[in-house]
Scaffold this active site. Sequence first.
Site: not given
Ligand code: ZN
Length: 333
Positions: A256, A203
Amino acid sequence: MTFPIVRHRRLRQSAGIRSMVRETVLTVDDFVQPIFVTYGQGIKNEISSMPGVFHFSLDQLQEEVKEIVELGIPAVLLFGIPEEKDGVGTSAFIENGIVQEATRRIKSWYPELLVIADTCLCEFTDHGHCGMVHTFERDGHVCGDVLNDESLELLVKTAVSQAQAGADIIAPSNMMDGFVQAIRSGLDEAGFSQVPIMSYSVKYASAFYGPFREAADSAPQFGERKTYQMDPANAREALREAETDVLEGADMLMVKPALAYMDIIRTLRDQFDLPIVAYNVSGEYSMVKAASAQGWINERAIVTEMLLGMKRAGADIIITYFAKDAARWLRDR
Ligand SMILES: [Zn+2]
Protein backbone atom coordinates in the site's frame (compact mmCIF):
# COMPACT_ATOMS: atom_id res chain seq x y z
CA MET A 1 14.33 -14.93 -47.04
CA THR A 2 12.10 -11.95 -46.58
CA PHE A 3 12.41 -9.76 -43.54
CA PRO A 4 10.95 -9.68 -40.94
CA ILE A 5 10.27 -13.36 -40.21
CA VAL A 6 9.10 -12.77 -36.69
CA ARG A 7 5.92 -10.70 -36.85
CA HIS A 8 4.49 -9.88 -33.42
CA ARG A 9 1.47 -8.29 -35.06
CA ARG A 10 0.21 -11.72 -36.22
CA LEU A 11 -1.14 -12.30 -32.72
CA ARG A 12 -2.72 -8.85 -32.49
CA GLN A 13 -4.73 -8.80 -35.67
CA SER A 14 -8.19 -9.62 -34.29
CA ALA A 15 -10.10 -9.42 -31.04
CA GLY A 16 -10.38 -13.21 -31.06
CA ILE A 17 -6.64 -13.80 -31.28
CA ARG A 18 -5.91 -11.05 -28.77
CA SER A 19 -8.22 -12.54 -26.20
CA MET A 20 -6.82 -16.03 -26.83
CA VAL A 21 -3.25 -14.95 -26.01
CA ARG A 22 -4.12 -12.51 -23.22
CA GLU A 23 -1.90 -13.21 -20.21
CA THR A 24 -3.76 -11.39 -17.45
CA VAL A 25 -7.48 -11.38 -16.81
CA LEU A 26 -9.40 -9.33 -14.26
CA THR A 27 -12.30 -11.03 -12.54
CA VAL A 28 -14.74 -9.88 -9.90
CA ASP A 29 -13.10 -12.37 -7.50
CA ASP A 30 -10.05 -10.11 -7.44
CA PHE A 31 -11.82 -7.20 -5.76
CA VAL A 32 -12.41 -5.97 -2.24
CA GLN A 33 -14.70 -2.97 -1.71
CA PRO A 34 -13.84 -0.68 1.23
CA ILE A 35 -16.77 0.71 3.23
CA PHE A 36 -16.86 3.57 5.76
CA VAL A 37 -19.38 3.13 8.57
CA THR A 38 -20.46 5.74 11.08
CA TYR A 39 -22.93 6.41 13.87
CA GLY A 40 -26.22 8.22 13.48
CA GLN A 41 -29.41 7.65 11.54
CA GLY A 42 -30.18 8.02 7.88
CA ILE A 43 -26.62 8.99 6.96
CA LYS A 44 -25.34 8.42 3.44
CA ASN A 45 -22.87 11.28 3.02
CA GLU A 46 -20.60 11.48 0.02
CA ILE A 47 -16.96 12.12 0.86
CA SER A 48 -16.18 15.31 -1.02
CA SER A 49 -12.71 14.31 -2.18
CA MET A 50 -13.91 10.83 -3.16
CA PRO A 51 -16.99 11.14 -5.39
CA GLY A 52 -19.07 7.97 -5.29
CA VAL A 53 -17.73 6.91 -1.87
CA PHE A 54 -19.96 7.46 1.17
CA HIS A 55 -20.16 7.35 4.92
CA PHE A 56 -23.01 5.05 5.87
CA SER A 57 -24.84 4.87 9.17
CA LEU A 58 -25.74 1.32 10.11
CA ASP A 59 -29.37 1.71 9.04
CA GLN A 60 -28.24 2.72 5.53
CA LEU A 61 -25.70 -0.04 5.13
CA GLN A 62 -27.86 -2.90 3.94
CA GLU A 63 -28.68 -1.42 0.54
CA GLU A 64 -25.00 -0.81 -0.17
CA VAL A 65 -23.99 -4.30 0.90
CA LYS A 66 -26.80 -5.83 -1.13
CA GLU A 67 -25.46 -4.10 -4.25
CA ILE A 68 -21.95 -5.38 -3.53
CA VAL A 69 -23.21 -8.94 -3.08
CA GLU A 70 -25.35 -8.80 -6.22
CA LEU A 71 -22.33 -7.67 -8.23
CA GLY A 72 -20.49 -10.77 -7.03
CA ILE A 73 -17.75 -8.93 -5.11
CA PRO A 74 -16.49 -11.46 -2.55
CA ALA A 75 -15.31 -9.17 0.24
CA VAL A 76 -15.62 -5.79 1.94
CA LEU A 77 -13.02 -3.98 4.05
CA LEU A 78 -14.55 -2.06 6.95
CA PHE A 79 -13.41 1.28 8.34
CA GLY A 80 -15.25 2.87 11.24
CA ILE A 81 -15.74 6.46 12.34
CA PRO A 82 -16.54 6.34 16.06
CA GLU A 83 -18.71 8.58 18.18
CA GLU A 84 -15.94 9.28 20.66
CA LYS A 85 -12.18 9.36 20.45
CA ASP A 86 -9.60 9.22 23.21
CA GLY A 87 -5.87 8.81 23.72
CA VAL A 88 -5.84 5.03 23.40
CA GLY A 89 -8.62 4.52 20.84
CA THR A 90 -11.01 2.73 23.21
CA SER A 91 -13.81 2.75 20.62
CA ALA A 92 -11.69 0.47 18.43
CA PHE A 93 -12.04 -2.49 20.78
CA ILE A 94 -15.31 -2.08 22.68
CA GLU A 95 -17.86 -4.82 22.09
CA ASN A 96 -20.39 -2.49 20.48
CA GLY A 97 -17.82 -0.49 18.51
CA ILE A 98 -18.87 0.76 15.09
CA VAL A 99 -16.84 -1.81 13.12
CA GLN A 100 -18.03 -4.62 15.39
CA GLU A 101 -21.68 -3.57 15.00
CA ALA A 102 -21.37 -3.24 11.23
CA THR A 103 -19.70 -6.65 11.04
CA ARG A 104 -22.51 -8.32 13.01
CA ARG A 105 -25.15 -6.81 10.76
CA ILE A 106 -23.41 -7.62 7.50
CA LYS A 107 -22.78 -11.23 8.57
CA SER A 108 -26.43 -11.61 9.59
CA TRP A 109 -27.65 -10.30 6.22
CA TYR A 110 -25.05 -11.99 4.01
CA PRO A 111 -23.13 -14.75 5.82
CA GLU A 112 -21.24 -15.64 2.64
CA LEU A 113 -19.82 -12.13 2.10
CA LEU A 114 -16.31 -11.92 3.58
CA VAL A 115 -15.88 -9.14 6.10
CA ILE A 116 -12.30 -7.92 6.42
CA ALA A 117 -11.77 -5.71 9.47
CA ASP A 118 -9.12 -3.04 9.24
CA THR A 119 -7.33 -3.30 12.56
CA CYS A 120 -5.82 0.02 13.55
CA LEU A 121 -6.31 2.78 16.09
CA CYS A 122 -5.90 6.01 14.08
CA GLU A 123 -9.63 6.42 13.38
CA PHE A 124 -10.30 6.02 17.11
CA THR A 125 -7.56 8.07 18.77
CA ASP A 126 -7.96 11.82 19.43
CA HIS A 127 -4.37 12.41 18.27
CA GLY A 128 -4.91 10.46 15.02
CA HIS A 129 -1.88 8.21 15.38
CA CYS A 130 -2.02 4.46 14.83
CA GLY A 131 -0.91 3.59 18.34
CA MET A 132 -0.52 4.78 21.88
CA VAL A 133 1.42 8.01 22.12
CA HIS A 134 3.75 9.45 24.70
CA THR A 135 3.52 13.24 24.30
CA PHE A 136 5.99 15.87 25.39
CA GLU A 137 6.79 19.49 24.57
CA ARG A 138 9.81 20.60 22.66
CA ASP A 139 10.45 24.27 21.82
CA GLY A 140 6.80 25.07 22.52
CA HIS A 141 5.51 22.34 20.16
CA VAL A 142 3.62 19.23 21.15
CA CYS A 143 5.57 16.18 20.07
CA GLY A 144 4.88 12.51 20.54
CA ASP A 145 6.43 9.10 20.32
CA VAL A 146 4.23 6.25 19.17
CA LEU A 147 4.88 3.45 21.65
CA ASN A 148 5.36 0.12 19.93
CA ASP A 149 4.82 -2.64 22.47
CA GLU A 150 2.10 -0.81 24.42
CA SER A 151 0.21 -0.30 21.15
CA LEU A 152 0.38 -4.00 20.35
CA GLU A 153 -1.81 -4.83 23.34
CA LEU A 154 -4.51 -2.46 22.12
CA LEU A 155 -4.24 -3.85 18.63
CA VAL A 156 -4.69 -7.41 19.88
CA LYS A 157 -7.79 -6.35 21.83
CA THR A 158 -9.15 -4.72 18.67
CA ALA A 159 -8.51 -7.77 16.51
CA VAL A 160 -10.09 -10.17 19.02
CA SER A 161 -13.19 -8.00 19.41
CA GLN A 162 -13.52 -7.85 15.60
CA ALA A 163 -13.22 -11.63 15.33
CA GLN A 164 -15.79 -12.04 18.11
CA ALA A 165 -18.16 -9.85 16.10
CA GLY A 166 -17.75 -12.22 13.15
CA ALA A 167 -14.97 -10.71 11.02
CA ASP A 168 -13.66 -13.31 8.57
CA ILE A 169 -10.23 -11.76 8.07
CA ILE A 170 -8.19 -9.45 10.30
CA ALA A 171 -6.18 -6.80 8.47
CA PRO A 172 -3.75 -5.04 10.82
CA SER A 173 -2.48 -1.77 9.36
CA ASN A 174 -0.64 0.14 12.05
CA MET A 175 2.93 -0.91 11.14
CA MET A 176 4.09 -1.56 14.71
CA ASP A 177 6.90 -4.09 14.89
CA GLY A 178 5.66 -7.53 15.86
CA PHE A 179 2.01 -6.84 15.15
CA VAL A 180 1.35 -10.02 13.21
CA GLN A 181 2.79 -12.27 15.91
CA ALA A 182 0.96 -10.42 18.67
CA ILE A 183 -2.37 -10.61 16.85
CA ARG A 184 -1.85 -14.24 15.82
CA SER A 185 -1.24 -15.24 19.44
CA GLY A 186 -4.17 -13.15 20.66
CA LEU A 187 -6.56 -14.61 18.10
CA ASP A 188 -5.40 -18.16 18.80
CA GLU A 189 -5.80 -17.77 22.55
CA ALA A 190 -9.30 -16.39 22.05
CA GLY A 191 -10.26 -19.40 19.93
CA PHE A 192 -9.89 -17.82 16.49
CA SER A 193 -7.03 -19.87 15.12
CA GLN A 194 -8.89 -20.19 11.80
CA VAL A 195 -9.17 -16.43 11.21
CA PRO A 196 -6.52 -15.38 8.66
CA ILE A 197 -4.35 -12.27 8.95
CA MET A 198 -4.07 -10.03 5.90
CA SER A 199 -1.10 -7.94 6.94
CA TYR A 200 -0.45 -4.44 5.70
CA SER A 201 3.13 -5.65 5.42
CA VAL A 202 4.55 -2.94 3.25
CA LYS A 203 2.79 0.33 3.96
CA TYR A 204 4.53 3.47 2.84
CA ALA A 205 4.25 6.92 4.41
CA SER A 206 2.42 8.21 1.37
CA ALA A 207 0.76 11.44 0.25
CA PHE A 208 -1.73 9.26 -1.64
CA TYR A 209 -3.64 8.72 1.64
CA GLY A 210 -4.82 12.35 1.74
CA PRO A 211 -8.50 11.84 0.80
CA PHE A 212 -8.78 8.81 3.13
CA ARG A 213 -7.84 10.97 6.10
CA GLU A 214 -10.79 13.20 5.32
CA ALA A 215 -12.96 10.10 4.89
CA ALA A 216 -11.83 8.46 8.12
CA ASP A 217 -11.23 11.70 10.02
CA SER A 218 -7.83 10.33 10.99
CA ALA A 219 -5.23 13.00 10.16
CA PRO A 220 -2.50 13.06 12.82
CA GLN A 221 -2.91 16.07 15.13
CA PHE A 222 0.84 16.44 15.52
CA GLY A 223 3.92 14.87 14.04
CA GLU A 224 3.74 12.45 11.15
CA ARG A 225 3.62 8.73 10.52
CA LYS A 226 7.13 8.36 9.16
CA THR A 227 8.41 6.74 12.35
CA TYR A 228 6.29 3.67 11.62
CA GLN A 229 5.28 3.76 7.96
CA MET A 230 7.96 3.11 5.36
CA ASP A 231 10.09 5.53 3.39
CA PRO A 232 8.84 5.60 -0.25
CA ALA A 233 12.47 5.41 -1.36
CA ASN A 234 13.00 1.92 0.05
CA ALA A 235 12.51 -1.40 -1.72
CA ARG A 236 14.93 -3.75 0.08
CA GLU A 237 13.32 -2.74 3.35
CA ALA A 238 10.00 -3.94 1.94
CA LEU A 239 11.47 -7.44 1.69
CA ARG A 240 12.53 -7.31 5.33
CA GLU A 241 9.07 -6.12 6.41
CA ALA A 242 7.36 -8.83 4.41
CA GLU A 243 9.74 -11.56 5.56
CA THR A 244 9.09 -10.67 9.20
CA ASP A 245 5.35 -10.90 8.64
CA VAL A 246 5.71 -14.29 6.94
CA LEU A 247 7.75 -15.61 9.86
CA GLU A 248 5.21 -14.21 12.31
CA GLY A 249 2.37 -16.09 10.62
CA ALA A 250 0.75 -13.68 8.17
CA ASP A 251 -1.55 -15.36 5.65
CA MET A 252 -1.54 -12.59 3.03
CA LEU A 253 0.86 -9.74 2.32
CA MET A 254 -0.32 -6.29 1.32
CA VAL A 255 1.44 -3.49 -0.52
CA LYS A 256 0.00 0.00 0.00
CA PRO A 257 -0.31 2.20 -2.03
CA ALA A 258 -0.31 0.40 -5.37
CA LEU A 259 0.27 2.65 -8.38
CA ALA A 260 3.62 4.14 -7.42
CA TYR A 261 4.72 0.80 -5.95
CA MET A 262 4.19 -1.72 -8.74
CA ASP A 263 7.85 -2.77 -8.45
CA ILE A 264 7.26 -3.68 -4.81
CA ILE A 265 4.22 -5.78 -5.72
CA ARG A 266 6.32 -7.61 -8.29
CA THR A 267 9.24 -8.10 -5.90
CA LEU A 268 7.00 -9.57 -3.21
CA ARG A 269 5.30 -11.79 -5.79
CA ASP A 270 8.67 -13.16 -6.85
CA GLN A 271 10.02 -13.64 -3.33
CA PHE A 272 7.03 -15.06 -1.44
CA ASP A 273 4.36 -17.60 -2.20
CA LEU A 274 1.64 -16.03 -0.07
CA PRO A 275 -1.27 -14.24 -1.75
CA ILE A 276 -0.31 -10.64 -2.51
CA VAL A 277 -2.80 -7.84 -1.94
CA ALA A 278 -2.57 -4.41 -3.63
CA TYR A 279 -4.36 -1.49 -2.02
CA ASN A 280 -5.44 0.98 -4.70
CA VAL A 281 -5.69 3.88 -2.24
CA SER A 282 -7.88 6.97 -1.92
CA GLY A 283 -5.52 9.41 -3.67
CA GLU A 284 -5.23 7.07 -6.64
CA TYR A 285 -9.03 6.98 -6.79
CA SER A 286 -9.48 10.74 -6.40
CA MET A 287 -6.98 11.61 -9.14
CA VAL A 288 -8.85 9.48 -11.65
CA LYS A 289 -12.23 10.85 -10.53
CA ALA A 290 -11.01 14.45 -10.82
CA ALA A 291 -9.50 14.02 -14.27
CA SER A 292 -12.56 12.12 -15.42
CA ALA A 293 -14.92 14.83 -14.15
CA GLN A 294 -12.94 17.29 -16.29
CA GLY A 295 -13.42 15.07 -19.31
CA TRP A 296 -9.67 14.64 -19.63
CA ILE A 297 -9.59 10.85 -19.47
CA ASN A 298 -11.85 7.87 -20.14
CA GLU A 299 -12.51 6.65 -16.60
CA ARG A 300 -13.49 3.11 -17.48
CA ALA A 301 -10.48 2.54 -19.72
CA ILE A 302 -8.07 4.13 -17.25
CA VAL A 303 -9.37 2.19 -14.25
CA THR A 304 -9.38 -1.10 -16.13
CA GLU A 305 -5.79 -0.53 -17.23
CA MET A 306 -4.70 0.40 -13.69
CA LEU A 307 -6.29 -2.66 -12.11
CA LEU A 308 -4.91 -4.89 -14.85
CA GLY A 309 -1.47 -3.40 -14.19
CA MET A 310 -1.70 -4.27 -10.50
CA LYS A 311 -2.68 -7.81 -11.30
CA ARG A 312 0.04 -8.14 -13.95
CA ALA A 313 2.55 -6.86 -11.37
CA GLY A 314 1.58 -9.83 -9.22
CA ALA A 315 -1.40 -8.89 -7.07
CA ASP A 316 -3.89 -11.68 -6.38
CA ILE A 317 -6.33 -9.40 -4.60
CA ILE A 318 -7.02 -5.70 -5.20
CA ILE A 319 -8.63 -3.48 -2.59
CA THR A 320 -10.17 -0.64 -4.57
CA TYR A 321 -12.84 2.04 -4.29
CA PHE A 322 -13.55 1.19 -7.94
CA ALA A 323 -14.61 -2.37 -7.06
CA LYS A 324 -18.32 -1.83 -7.74
CA ASP A 325 -17.68 0.05 -11.00
CA ALA A 326 -15.17 -2.52 -12.19
CA ALA A 327 -17.51 -5.39 -11.31
CA ARG A 328 -20.27 -3.71 -13.29
CA TRP A 329 -17.99 -3.18 -16.30
CA LEU A 330 -16.90 -6.83 -16.23
CA ARG A 331 -20.52 -7.94 -16.05
CA ASP A 332 -21.69 -5.67 -18.86
CA ARG A 333 -18.74 -6.34 -21.14
ZN1 ZN B 1 -3.75 3.68 11.33
